[in-house]
Design a protein around this motif. Structure first.
Motif, mmCIF file in Angstrom:
data_model
loop_
_atom_site.group_PDB
_atom_site.id
_atom_site.type_symbol
_atom_site.label_atom_id
_atom_site.label_comp_id
_atom_site.label_asym_id
_atom_site.label_seq_id
_atom_site.Cartn_x
_atom_site.Cartn_y
_atom_site.Cartn_z
ATOM 1 N N GLU A 22 43.427 38.033 52.742
ATOM 2 C CA GLU A 22 42.967 36.643 52.768
ATOM 3 C C GLU A 22 41.481 36.646 52.418
ATOM 4 O O GLU A 22 40.689 37.327 53.069
ATOM 5 C CB GLU A 22 43.175 36.033 54.151
ATOM 6 N N ILE A 23 41.125 35.898 51.386
ATOM 7 C CA ILE A 23 39.739 35.835 50.924
ATOM 8 C C ILE A 23 39.230 34.406 51.095
ATOM 9 O O ILE A 23 39.919 33.452 50.734
ATOM 10 C CB ILE A 23 39.627 36.209 49.425
ATOM 11 N N LYS A 24 38.016 34.282 51.633
ATOM 12 C CA LYS A 24 37.366 32.971 51.752
ATOM 13 C C LYS A 24 36.010 33.051 51.067
ATOM 14 O O LYS A 24 35.253 33.998 51.289
ATOM 15 C CB LYS A 24 37.166 32.593 53.218
ATOM 16 N N ASP A 25 35.708 32.056 50.237
ATOM 17 C CA ASP A 25 34.389 31.949 49.613
ATOM 18 C C ASP A 25 33.492 31.223 50.610
ATOM 19 O O ASP A 25 33.653 30.025 50.850
ATOM 20 C CB ASP A 25 34.498 31.179 48.299
ATOM 21 N N LEU A 26 32.565 31.938 51.205
ATOM 22 C CA LEU A 26 31.766 31.395 52.305
ATOM 23 C C LEU A 26 30.739 30.361 51.869
ATOM 24 O O LEU A 26 30.428 29.443 52.616
ATOM 25 C CB LEU A 26 31.062 32.531 53.051
ATOM 26 N N ALA A 27 30.178 30.518 50.663
ATOM 27 C CA ALA A 27 29.108 29.628 50.237
ATOM 28 C C ALA A 27 29.485 28.783 49.027
ATOM 29 O O ALA A 27 28.681 27.982 48.565
ATOM 30 C CB ALA A 27 27.849 30.450 49.932
ATOM 31 N N GLY A 28 30.682 28.997 48.499
ATOM 32 C CA GLY A 28 31.103 28.251 47.326
ATOM 33 C C GLY A 28 30.428 28.706 46.043
ATOM 34 O O GLY A 28 30.478 28.021 45.033
ATOM 35 N N ASP A 29 29.790 29.877 46.096
ATOM 36 C CA ASP A 29 29.030 30.357 44.943
ATOM 37 C C ASP A 29 29.655 31.570 44.250
ATOM 38 O O ASP A 29 29.132 32.070 43.266
ATOM 39 C CB ASP A 29 27.600 30.693 45.350
ATOM 40 N N ASP A 31 29.700 34.487 45.305
ATOM 41 C CA ASP A 31 28.934 35.696 45.625
ATOM 42 C C ASP A 31 29.064 36.129 47.083
ATOM 43 O O ASP A 31 28.749 37.256 47.413
ATOM 44 C CB ASP A 31 27.440 35.482 45.343
ATOM 45 N N HIS A 32 29.469 35.221 47.947
ATOM 46 C CA HIS A 32 29.520 35.492 49.382
ATOM 47 C C HIS A 32 30.924 35.200 49.896
ATOM 48 O O HIS A 32 31.316 34.046 50.007
ATOM 49 C CB HIS A 32 28.497 34.629 50.122
ATOM 50 N N TYR A 33 31.643 36.271 50.203
ATOM 51 C CA TYR A 33 33.043 36.159 50.625
ATOM 52 C C TYR A 33 33.259 36.760 52.010
ATOM 53 O O TYR A 33 32.501 37.620 52.458
ATOM 54 C CB TYR A 33 33.953 36.915 49.655
ATOM 55 N N ALA A 34 34.331 36.318 52.632
ATOM 56 C CA ALA A 34 34.868 36.962 53.825
ATOM 57 C C ALA A 34 36.295 37.372 53.478
ATOM 58 O O ALA A 34 37.018 36.609 52.832
ATOM 59 C CB ALA A 34 34.862 36.009 55.014
ATOM 60 N N ALA A 35 36.672 38.561 53.872
ATOM 61 C CA ALA A 35 38.022 39.043 53.597
ATOM 62 C C ALA A 35 38.638 39.598 54.863
ATOM 63 O O ALA A 35 37.982 40.322 55.620
ATOM 64 C CB ALA A 35 38.002 40.125 52.519
ATOM 65 N N THR A 36 39.899 39.252 55.077
ATOM 66 C CA THR A 36 40.701 39.882 56.120
ATOM 67 C C THR A 36 41.786 40.663 55.399
ATOM 68 O O THR A 36 42.471 40.115 54.534
ATOM 69 C CB THR A 36 41.337 38.824 57.050
ATOM 70 N N VAL A 37 41.880 41.950 55.730
ATOM 71 C CA VAL A 37 42.851 42.820 55.077
ATOM 72 C C VAL A 37 43.715 43.458 56.164
ATOM 73 O O VAL A 37 43.192 44.108 57.072
ATOM 74 C CB VAL A 37 42.165 43.918 54.240
ATOM 75 N N ILE A 38 45.020 43.262 56.061
ATOM 76 C CA ILE A 38 45.976 43.837 57.000
ATOM 77 C C ILE A 38 46.794 44.869 56.241
ATOM 78 O O ILE A 38 47.401 44.561 55.217
ATOM 79 C CB ILE A 38 46.908 42.756 57.577
ATOM 80 N N MET A 62 30.936 46.315 44.855
ATOM 81 C CA MET A 62 30.231 45.864 46.052
ATOM 82 C C MET A 62 28.733 46.098 45.870
ATOM 83 O O MET A 62 28.309 47.183 45.498
ATOM 84 C CB MET A 62 30.771 46.655 47.258
ATOM 85 N N GLY A 63 27.950 45.077 46.126
ATOM 86 C CA GLY A 63 26.504 45.184 45.984
ATOM 87 C C GLY A 63 26.028 44.895 44.569
ATOM 88 O O GLY A 63 24.833 44.805 44.324
ATOM 89 N N GLY A 64 26.954 44.747 43.646
ATOM 90 C CA GLY A 64 26.607 44.410 42.269
ATOM 91 C C GLY A 64 27.163 43.042 41.944
ATOM 92 O O GLY A 64 26.618 42.018 42.340
ATOM 93 N N VAL A 65 28.298 43.023 41.250
ATOM 94 C CA VAL A 65 28.971 41.768 40.910
ATOM 95 C C VAL A 65 29.379 41.027 42.183
ATOM 96 O O VAL A 65 29.302 39.815 42.260
ATOM 97 C CB VAL A 65 30.212 42.039 40.029
ATOM 98 N N LEU A 66 29.795 41.784 43.184
ATOM 99 C CA LEU A 66 30.166 41.209 44.479
ATOM 100 C C LEU A 66 28.998 41.418 45.427
ATOM 101 O O LEU A 66 28.741 42.528 45.881
ATOM 102 C CB LEU A 66 31.437 41.882 45.008
ATOM 103 N N HIS A 67 28.268 40.345 45.682
ATOM 104 C CA HIS A 67 27.025 40.432 46.440
ATOM 105 C C HIS A 67 27.243 40.693 47.934
ATOM 106 O O HIS A 67 26.601 41.560 48.510
ATOM 107 C CB HIS A 67 26.203 39.162 46.244
ATOM 108 N N ALA A 68 28.146 39.944 48.563
ATOM 109 C CA ALA A 68 28.328 40.063 50.009
ATOM 110 C C ALA A 68 29.791 39.868 50.374
ATOM 111 O O ALA A 68 30.452 38.966 49.871
ATOM 112 C CB ALA A 68 27.473 39.032 50.737
ATOM 113 N N LEU A 69 30.271 40.733 51.265
ATOM 114 C CA LEU A 69 31.654 40.648 51.731
ATOM 115 C C LEU A 69 31.692 40.937 53.226
ATOM 116 O O LEU A 69 31.438 42.057 53.661
ATOM 117 C CB LEU A 69 32.538 41.653 50.986
ATOM 118 N N ALA A 70 31.987 39.896 54.017
ATOM 119 C CA ALA A 70 32.212 40.083 55.455
ATOM 120 C C ALA A 70 33.657 40.542 55.582
ATOM 121 O O ALA A 70 34.581 39.843 55.173
ATOM 122 C CB ALA A 70 31.984 38.776 56.194
ATOM 123 N N LEU A 71 33.864 41.710 56.152
ATOM 124 C CA LEU A 71 35.165 42.352 56.113
ATOM 125 C C LEU A 71 35.754 42.524 57.501
ATOM 126 O O LEU A 71 35.106 43.011 58.419
ATOM 127 C CB LEU A 71 35.012 43.719 55.443
#
Length: 78
Positions: A22-29, A31-38, A62-71
């Protein structure tokens, strides 16, 4: 250049085929996502090892194209 949530999910599922992602775009940009992985692949692994598995699935983005991921990683309740 932002990374699309569908691409993140596809990369994780390619490395962890049984994963529920499950991926959520936290800021709508894109670049900042939250992911839950089961995944059963996390069983017996420390939280750090589980996160390392997901970061490895992202193939260096991670850290490049994908700026932030709360995991959040979880093993299934079976």
């Amino acid at each position: 250049m932002a990374m699309d949530a569908r691409d993140i999910e596809a990369m994780i599922k390619a490395a962890l085929p049984d994963a529920i992602v499950e991926i959520k775009d936290l800021a709508g940009d894109g670049d900042h996502y939250a992911a839950t992985v089961i995944s059963a692949a996390f069983k017996g692994k420390t939280r750090v090892q589980q996160h390392q598995m997901v970061y490895a699935a992202l193939q260096g983005n991670m850290g490049g194209v994908l700026h932030a991921l709360a995991l959040t990683t979880v093993t299934p309740d079976i």
